[in-house]
Write a protein that holds these residues in place. Structure first.
Motif, PDB file in Angstrom:
ATOM      1  N   LEU A  19     -17.453   1.135  -4.050  1.00  0.00           N
ATOM      2  CA  LEU A  19     -17.804   1.363  -2.678  1.00  0.00           C
ATOM      3  C   LEU A  19     -18.542   2.813  -2.603  1.00  0.00           C
ATOM      4  O   LEU A  19     -18.943   3.224  -1.525  1.00  0.00           O
ATOM      5  CB  LEU A  19     -16.534   1.356  -1.604  1.00  0.00           C
ATOM      6  N   SER A  25     -12.415   0.613  -5.323  1.00  0.00           N
ATOM      7  CA  SER A  25     -12.728   1.795  -4.716  1.00  0.00           C
ATOM      8  C   SER A  25     -13.910   2.507  -5.427  1.00  0.00           C
ATOM      9  O   SER A  25     -14.879   2.890  -4.925  1.00  0.00           O
ATOM     10  CB  SER A  25     -11.675   2.781  -4.875  1.00  0.00           C
ATOM     11  N   ASN A  66      -2.468  -1.321  -3.180  1.00  0.00           N
ATOM     12  CA  ASN A  66      -3.612  -0.676  -2.721  1.00  0.00           C
ATOM     13  C   ASN A  66      -2.931   0.788  -2.490  1.00  0.00           C
ATOM     14  O   ASN A  66      -2.020   1.138  -2.415  1.00  0.00           O
ATOM     15  CB  ASN A  66      -3.908  -1.320  -1.489  1.00  0.00           C
ATOM     16  N   HIS A  67      -4.183   1.590  -2.564  1.00  0.00           N
ATOM     17  CA  HIS A  67      -3.878   3.002  -2.007  1.00  0.00           C
ATOM     18  C   HIS A  67      -4.070   3.417  -0.733  1.00  0.00           C
ATOM     19  O   HIS A  67      -4.157   2.434   0.160  1.00  0.00           O
ATOM     20  CB  HIS A  67      -4.876   3.806  -2.796  1.00  0.00           C
ATOM     21  N   LYS A  74      -5.067   6.335   2.565  1.00  0.00           N
ATOM     22  CA  LYS A  74      -6.079   7.475   2.950  1.00  0.00           C
ATOM     23  C   LYS A  74      -5.337   8.089   4.333  1.00  0.00           C
ATOM     24  O   LYS A  74      -4.450   7.443   4.862  1.00  0.00           O
ATOM     25  CB  LYS A  74      -7.282   7.224   3.098  1.00  0.00           C
ATOM     26  N   TRP A 128     -11.489  -5.215   4.034  1.00  0.00           N
ATOM     27  CA  TRP A 128     -10.191  -5.468   3.190  1.00  0.00           C
ATOM     28  C   TRP A 128      -9.140  -5.757   4.002  1.00  0.00           C
ATOM     29  O   TRP A 128      -8.241  -6.531   3.657  1.00  0.00           O
ATOM     30  CB  TRP A 128      -9.979  -4.481   2.098  1.00  0.00           C
ATOM     31  N   SER A 185       0.889  -1.295  -0.171  1.00  0.00           N
ATOM     32  CA  SER A 185       0.073   0.029   0.100  1.00  0.00           C
ATOM     33  C   SER A 185       0.939   1.243   0.078  1.00  0.00           C
ATOM     34  O   SER A 185       2.111   1.189   0.840  1.00  0.00           O
ATOM     35  CB  SER A 185      -0.778   0.020   1.182  1.00  0.00           C
ATOM     36  N   GLY A 213      -5.954   1.603   1.988  1.00  0.00           N
ATOM     37  CA  GLY A 213      -7.392   1.959   1.607  1.00  0.00           C
ATOM     38  C   GLY A 213      -8.280   0.548   1.707  1.00  0.00           C
ATOM     39  O   GLY A 213      -7.850  -0.369   2.101  1.00  0.00           O
ATOM     40  N   LEU A 214      -9.509   0.722   1.229  1.00  0.00           N
ATOM     41  CA  LEU A 214     -10.354  -0.331   1.143  1.00  0.00           C
ATOM     42  C   LEU A 214     -11.091  -0.617   2.466  1.00  0.00           C
ATOM     43  O   LEU A 214     -11.920  -1.507   2.450  1.00  0.00           O
ATOM     44  CB  LEU A 214      -9.963  -1.385   0.348  1.00  0.00           C
ATOM     45  N   SER A 263      -7.197  -1.760  -5.857  1.00  0.00           N
ATOM     46  CA  SER A 263      -8.015  -0.584  -5.234  1.00  0.00           C
ATOM     47  C   SER A 263      -8.502   0.209  -6.377  1.00  0.00           C
ATOM     48  O   SER A 263      -9.538   0.849  -6.086  1.00  0.00           O
ATOM     49  CB  SER A 263      -6.993   0.445  -4.175  1.00  0.00           C
TER      50      SER A 263
END
Length: 333
Positions: free
Chosen positions: A216, A213, A249-250, A252, A267, A106, A262-263, A209
């Protein structure tokens, strides 16, 4: 929830799926919870056929208890470790990417997630002589970068081309295409990819992601269900085919301003191991090329240990790509 699809098990053909959907039976859970005899009459289907389908789906999607000793024996007999080709990252991962498991990278843009994926793919294809399935969801796969990495490792064009042939690329840009791709892999895609030489030892999804994303943000329940179907498919591929699954994955910002993968929470239980990649504050061998990796989830190593690596590496963080090429060129002249 697992959506019923044609071909999920023997006997579940397009006509039966259509009839079940007409009776509002759209998931495995719906089918298992329904009265088989009543459903057969309602859909004008064979009771015995429906019962057989129900039994197979129960076996596929129900957890059965096993002993710790059995799990340990299975681990010893089946697990292999695939190097990322980056020693500092392999050390964080307790030697590398474990088959049968999902490892996640990530990080924000430019933190090296794709470069690590490229390096792992090249190492597996060239050094291990094994096949790789690379699922590109952003259009970011760079064939020229793969070739550049291979050119540093070998001067033989034939070896470079053989390694590239072992990397099979799928390009998908929405979650339904991703689910279809994973279904294809589970139903024979791994064997087909092995035809290029060597068995498949790694499946890479860059980025998971980018696909999940967008689902969602609208119908939350539907998006969550689709995300967990992707998770289930990846876990099945890793476990049933004994391959290392690597996803990106990203990130945040959390409530306290800290970086988080993220997620969301659901996840977070999917990857067995997770690395958080960030831009390093210390200068690298080449300006701006140094990144920091933090182990944020692991069942083998203490969490929150860190390591630095150079984006311009091939075989190690201390030797950048350009430096290695210059050294080799000078020795040839």
């Amino acid at each position: 929830m697992v959506v019923l699809r044609e071909g999920m098990c023997p006997g579940l053909d397009e006509n039966i799926v259509r009839d079940l959907r007409a009776a509002n039976i759209t998931t495995v859970e719906d089918l298992v919870a329904s009265d088989t005899e009543e459903l057969a009459q309602k859909c004008s289907l064979s009771y015995m056929a429906l019962l057989a389908i129900r039994r197979v789906l129960l076996a596929q999607h129900t957890a059965f208890p096993v002993s710790g000793a059995d799990l340990y024996e299975e681990l010893l007999s089946s697990t292999a470790i695939v190097s990322t080709s980056v020693p500092s990252l392999d050390k964080l991962l307790d030697s590398g990417l474990y088959t049968g498991e999902i490892t996640e990278l990530s990080g924000g843009p430019g933190t090296g997630k794709s470069q690590v994926c490229f390096a792992a793919a090249v190492h597996t294809a060239h050094q291990l002589k094994q096949s790789v399935i690379y699922i590109d969801t952003t259009g970011g796969l760079s064939a020229s970068r793969l070739l550049q990495m291979l050119q540093v490792q070998t001067d033989h064009v034939e070896e470079q081309m053989e390694a590239l042939q072992r990397i099979r690329v799928f390009r998908v840009f929405d979650i339904f295409s991703l689910l279809g791709c994973l279904h294809t892999i589970r139903c024979g895609g791994l064997q087909q990819a092995s035809l290029g030489g060597g068995s498949v030892k790694a499946v890479i999804v860059d980025s998971v992601s980018a696909i999940i994303s967008p689902t969602l943000g609208g119908k939350q329940n539907e998006g969550m269900s689709l995300m967990m179907q992707v998770a289930g498919a990846l876990k099945t591929i890793a476990k049933d085919f004994n391959v290392a699954v690597l996803v990106t994955n990203h990130v945040k910002r959390g409530a306290g301003g800290e970086l988080q993968a993220g997620l969301g929470l659901s996840w977070s239980h999917v990857p067995r191991t997770r690395l958080l990649l960030e831009r390093s504050k210390s200068p690298g061998p080449l300006l701006g090329s140094t990144r920091t990796a933090t182990l944020v989830k692991s069942s083998r190593q203490p969490c929150h240990i860190k390591a630095e690596f150079d984006l311009n590496w091939v075989s190690g963080p201390e030797e950048g790509l350009l430096g290695r090429k210059r050294a080799r060129d000078s020795s040839d002249s």
